[in-house]
Design an enzyme around this catalytic site. Structure first.
Site, PDB file in Angstrom:
ATOM      1  N   ASP A  37      -2.156   6.633   6.108  1.00 45.41           N
ATOM      2  CA  ASP A  37      -3.319   5.699   5.630  1.00 45.41           C
ATOM      3  C   ASP A  37      -3.333   4.872   6.745  1.00 45.41           C
ATOM      4  O   ASP A  37      -2.541   4.073   7.137  1.00 45.41           O
ATOM      5  CB  ASP A  37      -2.617   4.919   4.270  1.00 45.41           C
ATOM      6  CG  ASP A  37      -3.617   3.812   4.014  1.00 45.41           C
ATOM      7  OD1 ASP A  37      -4.757   3.715   4.432  1.00 45.41           O
ATOM      8  OD2 ASP A  37      -3.162   3.258   2.849  1.00 45.41           O
ATOM      9  N   TRP A  76       0.798  -1.215  -0.117  1.00 48.32           N
ATOM     10  CA  TRP A  76      -0.043   0.051   0.018  1.00 48.32           C
ATOM     11  C   TRP A  76       0.832   1.309  -0.013  1.00 48.32           C
ATOM     12  O   TRP A  76       0.590   2.043  -0.596  1.00 48.32           O
ATOM     13  CB  TRP A  76      -0.960  -0.085   1.201  1.00 48.32           C
ATOM     14  CG  TRP A  76      -1.851  -1.029   0.868  1.00 48.32           C
ATOM     15  CD1 TRP A  76      -2.122  -2.263   2.009  1.00 48.32           C
ATOM     16  CD2 TRP A  76      -2.943  -1.296  -0.112  1.00 48.32           C
ATOM     17  NE1 TRP A  76      -3.177  -3.051   1.565  1.00 48.32           N
ATOM     18  CE2 TRP A  76      -3.579  -2.608   0.544  1.00 48.32           C
ATOM     19  CE3 TRP A  76      -2.904  -0.862  -1.158  1.00 48.32           C
ATOM     20  CZ2 TRP A  76      -4.519  -3.039  -0.457  1.00 48.32           C
ATOM     21  CZ3 TRP A  76      -4.170  -1.256  -2.007  1.00 48.32           C
ATOM     22  CH2 TRP A  76      -4.838  -2.449  -1.389  1.00 48.32           C
ATOM     23  N   LYS A 108     -12.591  -1.954   5.868  1.00 46.41           N
ATOM     24  CA  LYS A 108     -11.981  -2.682   6.764  1.00 46.41           C
ATOM     25  C   LYS A 108     -12.452  -2.649   8.185  1.00 46.41           C
ATOM     26  O   LYS A 108     -12.544  -3.873   8.882  1.00 46.41           O
ATOM     27  CB  LYS A 108     -10.330  -2.232   6.880  1.00 46.41           C
ATOM     28  CG  LYS A 108      -9.880  -2.386   5.431  1.00 46.41           C
ATOM     29  CD  LYS A 108      -9.349  -3.602   4.686  1.00 46.41           C
ATOM     30  CE  LYS A 108      -9.130  -3.586   3.247  1.00 46.41           C
ATOM     31  NZ  LYS A 108      -8.047  -2.615   2.925  1.00 46.41           N
TER      32      LYS A 108
END
Ligand SMILES: *Cc1c(COP(=O)(O)O)cnc(C)c1O
Length: 359
Positions: free
Chosen positions: A172, A105, A196
């Site tokens: 993030d 990511w 999530k």
């Protein structure tokens, strides 16, 4: 509501488990919202009903993170966390920004940022297939911002200490938002895709410091401008009403559980139970460095020479779902987000023990 099959123990990394009462309320609102004779998804986003939902979601996000009246705004945007990789850069990059690379990511965030300026990879654990969080690095001065991924969903690593920097700190937090008591005020901006720990895919929470909004680049396309979305209260265009409503329900649920302090305790107990078993069980080895282990995604592989076929049959038979590891790590990944019960964690441990006995 009719239900034919037993609910599985959902260890999926994302989209992932949500609290059962949240699902029930969200499903009901699709048919009819709060006795108004209309569905949540067929009313104007400018109706008083939806405006109240948006405002409640924004205020809960700040309340849960301890940022009420601290000069922050909560936005609900679209395009997933992946759009934030580019939005952070296009709004904040003047000349150079720092990134700590802790996995896929972060890599993707770096790739987008490079379109808008110089990226300094301040530290990286790439050489070790991202099995730990880098340490012992110095953050250079003069960065426009420093970007980190607080929890690496794929590799199962998590920052337990935040980097020290005088540049604005951006994170993030897609896979560990609302899961633990960290100092959210240490961040100038953080973002999280809903799917999530918060709601269905389709919205991304962005929490941004108002001071930072004032310093942002001006010539940014409308849909990519934080300043514009903040100015319009996340209503510049039609917001994704269903994921925002469901996220609001999850945040209310979380508050009822006792907020982040209570859920952190619960998450630590579940993680501890699973990691203890990984370390004890001769059939498995943990993937991530112990001190950097994630409380949200526990990654583990089979010990050398162990054939996993019987394990796969066992956990499938036990009604466990979503345990397969990401292809870049292999093995297994138990995602143990806020809504996962201790009972599910215990079940996994039992299945791991049963497998070891059958070796
Ligand atoms: C899942 C995930 C993403 C990707 O989110 P999208 O909403 O699919 O763009 C980004 N970062 C992290 C840490 C993730 O876990």
């Amino acid at each position: 509501m009719e239900k034919n099959t037993e609910k599985k123990h959902n260890f999926s990394a994302g989209p992932s488990i949500l609290p059962a009462p949240v699902m029930q309320k969200a499903a009901a609102a699709v048919i009819e919202l709060d006795n108004i004779g209309l569905s949540l998804i067929e009313i104007s986003h400018r109706s008083k009903e939806f405006i109240a939902i948006m405002e409640r979601a924004q205020s809960l996000a700040l309340e849960l993170t301890g940022l009420t009246d601290k000069g922050y705004q909560a936005l609900f945007l679209q395009g997933g966390a992946s759009t934030q990789f580019l939005m952070t850069a296009i709004n904040l990059m003047q000349s150079k920004a720092g990134y700590i690379n802790t996995g896929s990511w972060s890599d993707k965030a770096i790739k987008e940022a490079k379109r808008y300026g110089e990226v300094i990879e301040v530290a990286s654990s790439k050489a070790d297939n991202f099995n730990h969080i880098p340490k012992g690095y110095a953050v250079p001065n003069g960065l426009d911002y420093l970007h980190i991924t607080t929890n690496n969903t794929i590799f199962g690593t998590q920052f337990h200490d935040l980097p020290v920097t005088d540049a604005p700190l951006i994170a993030d937090m897609s896979s560990d938002i609302f899961s633990r008591n960290i100092d959210y005020s240490a961040f100038d901006l953080f973002y999280a895709g809903a799917q999530k720990n918060m709601g269905p895919a389709g919205t991304t929470l962005v929490v941004v410091k108002e001071d930072l909004l004032d310093q942002m680049n001006k010539e940014v396309p409308s849909m990519l401008s934080y300043a514009l979305h903040a100015d319009k209260g996340s209503m510049f265009n039609t917001p994704p009403v269903f994921p925002i409503y469901t996220s609001m329900l999850t945040m209310e649920w979380l508050k009822e559980q006792g907020g982040i302090t209570a859920i952190e305790q619960h998450n630590q107990e579940k993680a501890q139970r699973i990691y203890d078993e990984i370390d004890r069980n001769a059939a498995f080895v943990g993937f991530a460095a112990k001190e950097d282990r994630s409380f949200m995604n526990a990654t583990f592989n089979l010990a050398e020479g162990v054939d996993g076929q019987a394990f796969d049959s066992l956990w499938n038979a036990a009604n466990i779902s979503g345990l397969k590891g990401h292809r870049s790590v292999g093995g297994y990944r138990a995602s143990i987000y806020n809504a996962l019960s201790m009972e599910s964690a215990e079940l996994l441990v039992n299945v791991m023990q049963q497998f070891e006995k059958e070796l």
